[in-house]
Write an enzyme that holds these catalytic residues in place. Structure first.
Site, short mmCIF file in Angstrom:
data_model
loop_
_atom_site.label_atom_id
_atom_site.label_comp_id
_atom_site.label_asym_id
_atom_site.label_seq_id
_atom_site.Cartn_x
_atom_site.Cartn_y
_atom_site.Cartn_z
N GLY A 59 2.49 2.40 11.09
CA GLY A 59 3.36 3.56 10.96
C GLY A 59 4.02 3.99 12.25
N GLU A 72 -6.74 4.29 8.22
CA GLU A 72 -6.57 5.73 7.99
C GLU A 72 -7.85 6.35 7.44
OE1 GLU A 72 -1.81 5.14 7.32
OE2 GLU A 72 -3.10 5.44 5.57
N GLU A 77 -5.10 -5.36 10.81
CA GLU A 77 -4.12 -4.29 10.98
C GLU A 77 -4.44 -3.53 12.27
OE1 GLU A 77 -4.33 -1.21 8.04
OE2 GLU A 77 -6.44 -0.89 8.45
N SER A 125 3.32 -2.12 10.44
CA SER A 125 4.78 -2.00 10.57
C SER A 125 5.50 -3.29 10.16
CB SER A 125 5.17 -1.57 11.99
OG SER A 125 4.65 -0.29 12.29
N ASN A 184 0.86 -1.18 0.00
CA ASN A 184 0.00 0.00 0.00
C ASN A 184 0.90 1.23 0.00
OD1 ASN A 184 -1.93 1.98 0.39
ND2 ASN A 184 -2.36 1.43 2.51
N TRP A 185 0.99 1.89 -1.15
CA TRP A 185 1.90 3.03 -1.28
C TRP A 185 1.32 4.31 -0.71
CZ3 TRP A 185 3.78 2.29 -7.07
CH2 TRP A 185 4.40 1.03 -7.17
N LYS A 186 0.07 4.29 -0.31
CA LYS A 186 -0.61 5.44 0.30
C LYS A 186 -0.42 6.68 -0.58
CE LYS A 186 -0.19 3.21 4.77
NZ LYS A 186 -0.02 3.36 6.24
N HIS A 219 -9.47 0.75 5.25
CA HIS A 219 -8.17 0.96 5.88
C HIS A 219 -8.33 1.87 7.09
CE1 HIS A 219 -4.01 2.22 6.52
NE2 HIS A 219 -3.66 1.14 5.85
N GLY A 253 2.99 -1.29 4.39
CA GLY A 253 2.95 0.14 4.16
C GLY A 253 4.31 0.69 3.78
N GLY A 254 4.99 1.31 4.74
CA GLY A 254 6.26 1.99 4.46
C GLY A 254 7.32 1.12 3.81
#
Length: 263
Positions: A181, A105, A175, A222, A10-12, A103, A243-244
């Site tokens: 994050g 967020e 999640e 994470s 997920n590149w957000k 998600h 994610g990151g």
């Protein structure tokens, strides 16, 4: 029951279309240069403006049999006066096979309710897309011992009224919000306990053994090359929503490789 694993990046809100194209080309070259990860499917989820660019790179790479395009969200209507929204048919026409719904967020920053998430999940299925349904508790809910209550509510609301066959085709991502994050993550045992003891157990009770056995459930929060092995050691965990660490070629390919070793 044997299930393929899904490693989704997920590149957000990162990477312009040109940056996404260059990144996807480098990533796909590395993935294509390694042994094909049997039993593992990779999903790349860029932002909406980069979907067509990344899809073109997947097509060019020849890896489309096991690398898929995914979107980060959708709206539940097929068309209409909904400024700024994107529909399932639009995503499918852009080459998407997957779409993330619910998600954390979007739930916690943008106020999406369980009911909104349920409508989006149905819209995804109706458009021939595989939804990646995200569920998970906040830190405060965890401290209050509400993990099972929250995850069960999110899951059951999203799947309400679906046939068992449709449920079996959904991907669920557990999640925990407190791990996204933050550099914190659940242990493999904690993730397994929720994934197997809550999510798969609830699906089994509601939709039957076959649906529960076919349902793929990821861990997200994470995830990185150093801890992916701990999660993949549990047969109940069918991949990861990353994610990151999906924004760097070396770290994401290492995560994919760990998924392959665990199959």
């Amino acid at each position: 029951m044997s299930r393929s694993r899904v490693i989704a990046g997920n590149w957000k809100m990162h990477k312009t279309p040109s940056e996404a194209r260059a990144f996807a080309r480098e990533l796909l070259a590395q993935l294509g240069g390694a042994a094909r990860p049997e039993g593992v499917e990779v999903v790349l989820c860029p932002s909406f403006p980069a979907l067509t660019a990344v899809h073109a790179e997947i097509e060019r790479s020849g890896l489309g049999a096991w690398v898929s395009l995914g979107a980060q969200d959708l709206y539940w209507e097929r068309q209409g006066a909904f400024t700024g929204e994107v529909s399932g048919p639009m995503l499918a026409d852009a080459g998407c096979r997957y779409v993330i719904v619910g998600h954390s967020e979007r739930r916690h920053l943008l106020g999406e309710s369980d009911e909104w998430v349920a409508r989006k999940l149905r819209a995804a299925l109706e458009s021939g897309l595989t939804p990646i349904l995200c569920v998970g508790e906040t830190l405060e809910e965890r401290r209050q011992g509400l993990t099972e209550t929250v995850v069960s509510r999110q899951l059951e609301t999203a799947l309400e009224g679906l046939a068992a066959g449709a449920v079996a085709g959904v991907v669920v991502a557990y999640e925990p919000v407190w791990a996204i994050g933050t550099g914190e993550n659940a242990t493999g045992e904690e993730a397994h306990r929720v994934i197997d003891g809550v999510i798969r157990s609830r699906v089994r009770a509601r939709f039957g053994e076959e649906a529960a056995g076919r349902l793929r459930i990821q861990y997200g929060g994470s995830v990185n090359p150093a801890n992916i092995g701990e999660f993949m050691a549990y047969p109940s965990i069918d991949g990861a929503l990353v994610g990151g660490a999906s924004l760097k070629v070396d770290s994401f390919t290492a995560i994919v490789a760990a998924g392959r070793r665990a199959t």
